[in-house]
Design a protein around this motif. Sequence first.
Motif, PDB file in Angstrom:
ATOM      1  N   ASN A   1       0.843  -1.190   0.000  1.00 23.61           N
ATOM      2  CA  ASN A   1       0.000   0.000   0.000  1.00 23.61           C
ATOM      3  C   ASN A   1       0.886   1.252   0.000  1.00 23.61           C
ATOM      4  O   ASN A   1       1.131   1.845   1.041  1.00 23.61           O
ATOM      5  CB  ASN A   1      -0.939  -0.019   1.209  1.00 23.61           C
ATOM      6  CG  ASN A   1      -1.895   1.147   1.234  1.00 23.61           C
ATOM      7  OD1 ASN A   1      -1.845   2.044   0.400  1.00 23.61           O
ATOM      8  ND2 ASN A   1      -2.776   1.138   2.213  1.00 23.61           N
ATOM      9  N   VAL A   2       1.350   1.634  -1.169  1.00 26.89           N
ATOM     10  CA  VAL A   2       2.263   2.777  -1.291  1.00 26.89           C
ATOM     11  C   VAL A   2       1.596   4.056  -0.801  1.00 26.89           C
ATOM     12  O   VAL A   2       2.206   4.844  -0.078  1.00 26.89           O
ATOM     13  CB  VAL A   2       2.764   2.932  -2.744  1.00 26.89           C
ATOM     14  CG1 VAL A   2       3.602   4.186  -2.909  1.00 26.89           C
ATOM     15  CG2 VAL A   2       3.550   1.702  -3.164  1.00 26.89           C
ATOM     16  N   GLU A   3       0.344   4.272  -1.178  1.00 25.15           N
ATOM     17  CA  GLU A   3      -0.357   5.491  -0.748  1.00 25.15           C
ATOM     18  C   GLU A   3      -0.486   5.526   0.771  1.00 25.15           C
ATOM     19  O   GLU A   3      -0.332   6.573   1.390  1.00 25.15           O
ATOM     20  CB  GLU A   3      -1.731   5.583  -1.408  1.00 25.15           C
ATOM     21  CG  GLU A   3      -2.426   6.901  -1.178  1.00 25.15           C
ATOM     22  CD  GLU A   3      -1.663   8.117  -1.700  1.00 25.15           C
ATOM     23  OE1 GLU A   3      -1.866   9.208  -1.139  1.00 25.15           O
ATOM     24  OE2 GLU A   3      -0.873   7.996  -2.643  1.00 25.15           O
ATOM     25  N   GLY A   4      -0.745   4.377   1.389  1.00 26.12           N
ATOM     26  CA  GLY A   4      -0.831   4.309   2.850  1.00 26.12           C
ATOM     27  C   GLY A   4       0.503   4.650   3.504  1.00 26.12           C
ATOM     28  O   GLY A   4       0.544   5.349   4.517  1.00 26.12           O
ATOM     29  N   ILE A   5       1.587   4.167   2.932  1.00 26.14           N
ATOM     30  CA  ILE A   5       2.926   4.474   3.450  1.00 26.14           C
ATOM     31  C   ILE A   5       3.196   5.966   3.317  1.00 26.14           C
ATOM     32  O   ILE A   5       3.670   6.620   4.246  1.00 26.14           O
ATOM     33  CB  ILE A   5       4.004   3.648   2.714  1.00 26.14           C
ATOM     34  CG1 ILE A   5       3.852   2.166   3.033  1.00 26.14           C
ATOM     35  CG2 ILE A   5       5.411   4.147   3.054  1.00 26.14           C
ATOM     36  CD1 ILE A   5       4.679   1.245   2.147  1.00 26.14           C
ATOM     37  N   ARG A   6       2.879   6.510   2.153  1.00 25.90           N
ATOM     38  CA  ARG A   6       3.096   7.940   1.895  1.00 25.90           C
ATOM     39  C   ARG A   6       2.332   8.794   2.916  1.00 25.90           C
ATOM     40  O   ARG A   6       2.888   9.714   3.518  1.00 25.90           O
ATOM     41  CB  ARG A   6       2.646   8.264   0.474  1.00 25.90           C
ATOM     42  CG  ARG A   6       2.921   9.669   0.040  1.00 25.90           C
ATOM     43  CD  ARG A   6       2.492   9.935  -1.409  1.00 25.90           C
ATOM     44  NE  ARG A   6       3.311   9.151  -2.314  1.00 25.90           N
ATOM     45  CZ  ARG A   6       2.826   8.303  -3.224  1.00 25.90           C
ATOM     46  NH1 ARG A   6       1.531   8.132  -3.365  1.00 25.90           N
ATOM     47  NH2 ARG A   6       3.629   7.622  -4.014  1.00 25.90           N
ATOM     48  N   LEU A   7       1.068   8.465   3.127  1.00 21.81           N
ATOM     49  CA  LEU A   7       0.251   9.233   4.065  1.00 21.81           C
ATOM     50  C   LEU A   7       0.739   9.085   5.506  1.00 21.81           C
ATOM     51  O   LEU A   7       0.731  10.051   6.270  1.00 21.81           O
ATOM     52  CB  LEU A   7      -1.216   8.818   3.947  1.00 21.81           C
ATOM     53  CG  LEU A   7      -1.895   9.222   2.638  1.00 21.81           C
ATOM     54  CD1 LEU A   7      -3.301   8.633   2.569  1.00 21.81           C
ATOM     55  CD2 LEU A   7      -1.930  10.729   2.489  1.00 21.81           C
ATOM     56  N   ARG A   8       1.187   7.877   5.879  1.00 23.29           N
ATOM     57  CA  ARG A   8       1.707   7.670   7.235  1.00 23.29           C
ATOM     58  C   ARG A   8       2.962   8.501   7.471  1.00 23.29           C
ATOM     59  O   ARG A   8       3.110   9.145   8.514  1.00 23.29           O
ATOM     60  CB  ARG A   8       1.989   6.191   7.489  1.00 23.29           C
ATOM     61  CG  ARG A   8       2.503   5.928   8.905  1.00 23.29           C
ATOM     62  CD  ARG A   8       2.723   4.456   9.191  1.00 23.29           C
ATOM     63  NE  ARG A   8       3.440   3.732   8.177  1.00 23.29           N
ATOM     64  CZ  ARG A   8       4.768   3.773   8.002  1.00 23.29           C
ATOM     65  NH1 ARG A   8       5.522   4.523   8.763  1.00 23.29           N
ATOM     66  NH2 ARG A   8       5.340   3.050   7.057  1.00 23.29           N
ATOM     67  N   ILE A   9       3.871   8.512   6.494  1.00 22.51           N
ATOM     68  CA  ILE A   9       5.097   9.309   6.628  1.00 22.51           C
ATOM     69  C   ILE A   9       4.753  10.788   6.769  1.00 22.51           C
ATOM     70  O   ILE A   9       5.304  11.501   7.617  1.00 22.51           O
ATOM     71  CB  ILE A   9       6.043   9.068   5.424  1.00 22.51           C
ATOM     72  CG1 ILE A   9       6.610   7.647   5.486  1.00 22.51           C
ATOM     73  CG2 ILE A   9       7.173  10.097   5.398  1.00 22.51           C
ATOM     74  CD1 ILE A   9       7.367   7.220   4.234  1.00 22.51           C
ATOM     75  N   LEU A  10       3.812  11.261   5.946  1.00 19.53           N
ATOM     76  CA  LEU A  10       3.402  12.658   6.019  1.00 19.53           C
ATOM     77  C   LEU A  10       2.760  12.981   7.363  1.00 19.53           C
ATOM     78  O   LEU A  10       3.057  14.013   7.978  1.00 19.53           O
ATOM     79  CB  LEU A  10       2.434  12.982   4.878  1.00 19.53           C
ATOM     80  CG  LEU A  10       1.952  14.423   4.801  1.00 19.53           C
ATOM     81  CD1 LEU A  10       3.112  15.388   4.619  1.00 19.53           C
ATOM     82  CD2 LEU A  10       0.941  14.570   3.672  1.00 19.53           C
ATOM     83  N   GLN A  11       1.913  12.080   7.849  1.00 23.54           N
ATOM     84  CA  GLN A  11       1.246  12.323   9.129  1.00 23.54           C
ATOM     85  C   GLN A  11       2.254  12.333  10.279  1.00 23.54           C
ATOM     86  O   GLN A  11       2.159  13.161  11.185  1.00 23.54           O
ATOM     87  CB  GLN A  11       0.166  11.281   9.380  1.00 23.54           C
ATOM     88  CG  GLN A  11      -0.676  11.615  10.596  1.00 23.54           C
ATOM     89  CD  GLN A  11      -1.918  10.765  10.677  1.00 23.54           C
ATOM     90  OE1 GLN A  11      -1.914   9.609  10.276  1.00 23.54           O
ATOM     91  NE2 GLN A  11      -2.979  11.336  11.212  1.00 23.54           N
ATOM     92  N   GLU A  12       3.232  11.435  10.235  1.00 21.14           N
ATOM     93  CA  GLU A  12       4.276  11.432  11.269  1.00 21.14           C
ATOM     94  C   GLU A  12       5.045  12.750  11.260  1.00 21.14           C
ATOM     95  O   GLU A  12       5.354  13.303  12.312  1.00 21.14           O
ATOM     96  CB  GLU A  12       5.222  10.249  11.068  1.00 21.14           C
ATOM     97  CG  GLU A  12       4.590   8.916  11.411  1.00 21.14           C
ATOM     98  CD  GLU A  12       5.421   7.709  10.971  1.00 21.14           C
ATOM     99  OE1 GLU A  12       6.485   7.900  10.323  1.00 21.14           O
ATOM    100  OE2 GLU A  12       5.000   6.576  11.260  1.00 21.14           O
ATOM    101  N   ALA A  13       5.343  13.266  10.068  1.00 21.26           N
ATOM    102  CA  ALA A  13       6.042  14.549   9.961  1.00 21.26           C
ATOM    103  C   ALA A  13       5.162  15.675  10.508  1.00 21.26           C
ATOM    104  O   ALA A  13       5.653  16.579  11.196  1.00 21.26           O
ATOM    105  CB  ALA A  13       6.432  14.826   8.511  1.00 21.26           C
TER     106      ALA A  13
END
Length: 128
Positions: free
Chosen positions: A82-94
């Motif tokens: 789930n690339v989009e899920g990974i992308r969103l998680r990284i953004l949310q952590e930031a």
Amino acid sequence: MTRLWNLDVEAGPIYTQIVRGVERMLANGKMKPGEKLPSARELAAELKVNPNTVIHAFSQLEMAQMTETKRGLGTFVREDVNVEGIRLRILQEAAFRFWSEVQSLGLGLEDAQQALKKASPNGQREEP
């Protein structure tokens, strides 16, 4: 294919940094679903770390269902990752780190918005 692996001795365990590196490369498109990762031995030599450290990172990626090992072929990014899920998680952590910093300085939402506005490439708010 040689990739840019950024390791920082002060940024936590090396195996965690390798995991984050794979996640970041997936999120920014430098690595794709189905792609083969370097062998543990190759990556360890490139990063100048113990091969067991890379093996541990690969194990963590497999447990997180981002990669799969194909016996005799190597370790591959799962096709269904789930690339989009990974992308969103990284953004949310930031975003959480940023908001925490804003609050620790005693500032509020308006200050945070101004900082983000100034940080955008052209100094203006980015519209979706």
